[in-house]
Scaffold this motif. Structure first.
Motif, PDB file in Angstrom:
ATOM      1  N   ARG A  55     -20.617  47.945 -34.537  1.00 15.54           N
ATOM      2  CA  ARG A  55     -20.067  47.406 -35.296  1.00 15.54           C
ATOM      3  C   ARG A  55     -19.100  47.863 -36.170  1.00 15.54           C
ATOM      4  O   ARG A  55     -17.684  47.542 -36.364  1.00 15.54           O
ATOM      5  CB  ARG A  55     -20.401  46.928 -36.981  1.00 15.54           C
ATOM      6  CG  ARG A  55     -20.379  45.558 -37.546  1.00 15.54           C
ATOM      7  CD  ARG A  55     -21.201  44.991 -38.805  1.00 15.54           C
ATOM      8  NE  ARG A  55     -22.356  45.405 -39.347  1.00 15.54           N
ATOM      9  CZ  ARG A  55     -23.554  45.470 -38.708  1.00 15.54           C
ATOM     10  NH1 ARG A  55     -23.580  45.501 -38.101  1.00 15.54           N
ATOM     11  NH2 ARG A  55     -24.296  46.720 -39.432  1.00 15.54           N
ATOM     12  N   GLN A  59     -15.567  46.425 -33.802  1.00 11.20           N
ATOM     13  CA  GLN A  59     -15.967  45.511 -34.369  1.00 11.20           C
ATOM     14  C   GLN A  59     -15.234  44.725 -35.757  1.00 11.20           C
ATOM     15  O   GLN A  59     -14.310  43.754 -36.153  1.00 11.20           O
ATOM     16  CB  GLN A  59     -17.121  44.277 -35.100  1.00 11.20           C
ATOM     17  CG  GLN A  59     -18.007  44.077 -33.320  1.00 11.20           C
ATOM     18  CD  GLN A  59     -19.250  43.336 -33.480  1.00 11.20           C
ATOM     19  OE1 GLN A  59     -19.775  43.646 -34.195  1.00 11.20           O
ATOM     20  NE2 GLN A  59     -19.503  43.179 -32.702  1.00 11.20           N
ATOM     21  N   ILE A  63     -12.607  41.556 -35.034  1.00  9.50           N
ATOM     22  CA  ILE A  63     -13.257  40.403 -34.932  1.00  9.50           C
ATOM     23  C   ILE A  63     -13.000  39.330 -36.341  1.00  9.50           C
ATOM     24  O   ILE A  63     -13.682  39.762 -37.732  1.00  9.50           O
ATOM     25  CB  ILE A  63     -14.878  40.763 -35.189  1.00  9.50           C
ATOM     26  CG1 ILE A  63     -14.569  41.955 -33.193  1.00  9.50           C
ATOM     27  CG2 ILE A  63     -15.140  39.495 -34.213  1.00  9.50           C
ATOM     28  CD1 ILE A  63     -13.828  41.239 -32.018  1.00  9.50           C
ATOM     29  N   GLN A  81     -10.186  45.279 -29.730  1.00  9.36           N
ATOM     30  CA  GLN A  81     -11.270  45.388 -29.186  1.00  9.36           C
ATOM     31  C   GLN A  81     -11.737  46.355 -28.152  1.00  9.36           C
ATOM     32  O   GLN A  81     -12.136  47.335 -28.087  1.00  9.36           O
ATOM     33  CB  GLN A  81     -12.830  43.545 -28.988  1.00  9.36           C
ATOM     34  CG  GLN A  81     -14.194  44.360 -29.387  1.00  9.36           C
ATOM     35  CD  GLN A  81     -14.627  43.900 -29.676  1.00  9.36           C
ATOM     36  OE1 GLN A  81     -14.614  42.759 -28.641  1.00  9.36           O
ATOM     37  NE2 GLN A  81     -15.762  42.836 -30.487  1.00  9.36           N
ATOM     38  N   GLU A 108     -24.623  42.680 -29.677  1.00 10.45           N
ATOM     39  CA  GLU A 108     -23.693  41.861 -28.740  1.00 10.45           C
ATOM     40  C   GLU A 108     -23.418  40.725 -29.124  1.00 10.45           C
ATOM     41  O   GLU A 108     -22.592  39.457 -28.911  1.00 10.45           O
ATOM     42  CB  GLU A 108     -23.074  42.512 -28.152  1.00 10.45           C
ATOM     43  CG  GLU A 108     -21.279  41.983 -27.658  1.00 10.45           C
ATOM     44  CD  GLU A 108     -20.203  42.255 -28.421  1.00 10.45           C
ATOM     45  OE1 GLU A 108     -19.275  41.142 -28.648  1.00 10.45           O
ATOM     46  OE2 GLU A 108     -20.558  42.678 -29.774  1.00 10.45           O
ATOM     47  N   SER A 111     -24.140  38.854 -32.522  1.00  9.33           N
ATOM     48  CA  SER A 111     -22.621  38.904 -32.720  1.00  9.33           C
ATOM     49  C   SER A 111     -21.337  37.452 -32.693  1.00  9.33           C
ATOM     50  O   SER A 111     -21.474  36.828 -33.429  1.00  9.33           O
ATOM     51  CB  SER A 111     -22.207  40.170 -32.732  1.00  9.33           C
ATOM     52  OG  SER A 111     -22.696  40.793 -33.267  1.00  9.33           O
ATOM     53  N   THR A 112     -21.732  37.204 -31.488  1.00  8.65           N
ATOM     54  CA  THR A 112     -21.093  36.600 -30.775  1.00  8.65           C
ATOM     55  C   THR A 112     -21.174  34.815 -30.602  1.00  8.65           C
ATOM     56  O   THR A 112     -20.582  34.380 -31.040  1.00  8.65           O
ATOM     57  CB  THR A 112     -20.666  37.050 -29.189  1.00  8.65           C
ATOM     58  OG1 THR A 112     -20.195  37.968 -28.636  1.00  8.65           O
ATOM     59  CG2 THR A 112     -19.489  35.942 -28.534  1.00  8.65           C
TER      60      THR A 112
END
Length: 180
Positions: A55, A59, A63, A81, A108, A111-112
């Protein structure tokens, strides 16, 4: 430097050398010169530790659901990214090689899915619609496995081409929310 930073740095240095599956929590602790008790103060296991590292590397400050207003913003976010992936490729490859519970691939995906739910909610999507829910999960699971294969293969396809491939896996029902 505090213990948490030592742990993250140690995990980074060890993951540069070999897959997370071949690294023990004991090794990370010895490298960081901290006890296992210290690890458990911050993380439940080595996967939570390396996912925090992932992260941080790929990220944080990249993100941001509030920064994605158009498809161009979405593309810029992914390109940024991907630069982080390339900068830390050996570590990221070694993290993505695991298929264990709690591994980076699963992190991931989760998170997505969280990101897309927030993004689509901000753009007015009905997240209670089962078609929307299914489309989000199909996009994010499929896209993450595609990205994992790309990373494990050494990122041979160019970044712009990979963004285009990601765009192609967005289900039709979700496209209006990305093109606003």
């Amino acid at each position: 430097m505090n213990a948490k930073k030592y742990l993250l740095r140690s995990a980074y240095e060890l993951c540069r050398l070999r897959p997370i599956e071949r690294i023990t929590l004991k090794e990370i602790c010895e490298h960081a010169e901290v006890s296992k008790q210290t690890v458990y103060r911050y993380y439940k296991d080595k996967y939570e530790l390396v996912n925090a590292l992932y992260r941080q590397l790929t990220q944080e400050n990249i993100i941001d659901v509030n920064a994605v207003m158009t498809m161009d913003d979405w593309k810029k976010m992914y390109l940024t990214q991907f630069r982080a992936f390339r900068e830390h490729l050996e570590v990221v490859r070694h993290l993505y090689s695991s298929r264990e519970t709690g591994c980076t691939l699963h992190y991931e995906i989760e998170s997505t899915i969280r990101f897309d739910r927030l993004l689509l909610a901000n753009k007015g999507a009905d997240l209670t619609d089962p078609r929307i829910q299914f489309a989000i999960e199909a996009k994010d699971v499929g896209g993450t496995y595609m990205m994992g294969d790309w990373i494990l293969g050494g990122m041979q396809v160019g970044d712009d081409e990979m963004v285009e491939r990601f765009r192609c896996v967005i289900p039709h029902i979700l496209m209006p929310y990305y093109e606003i």
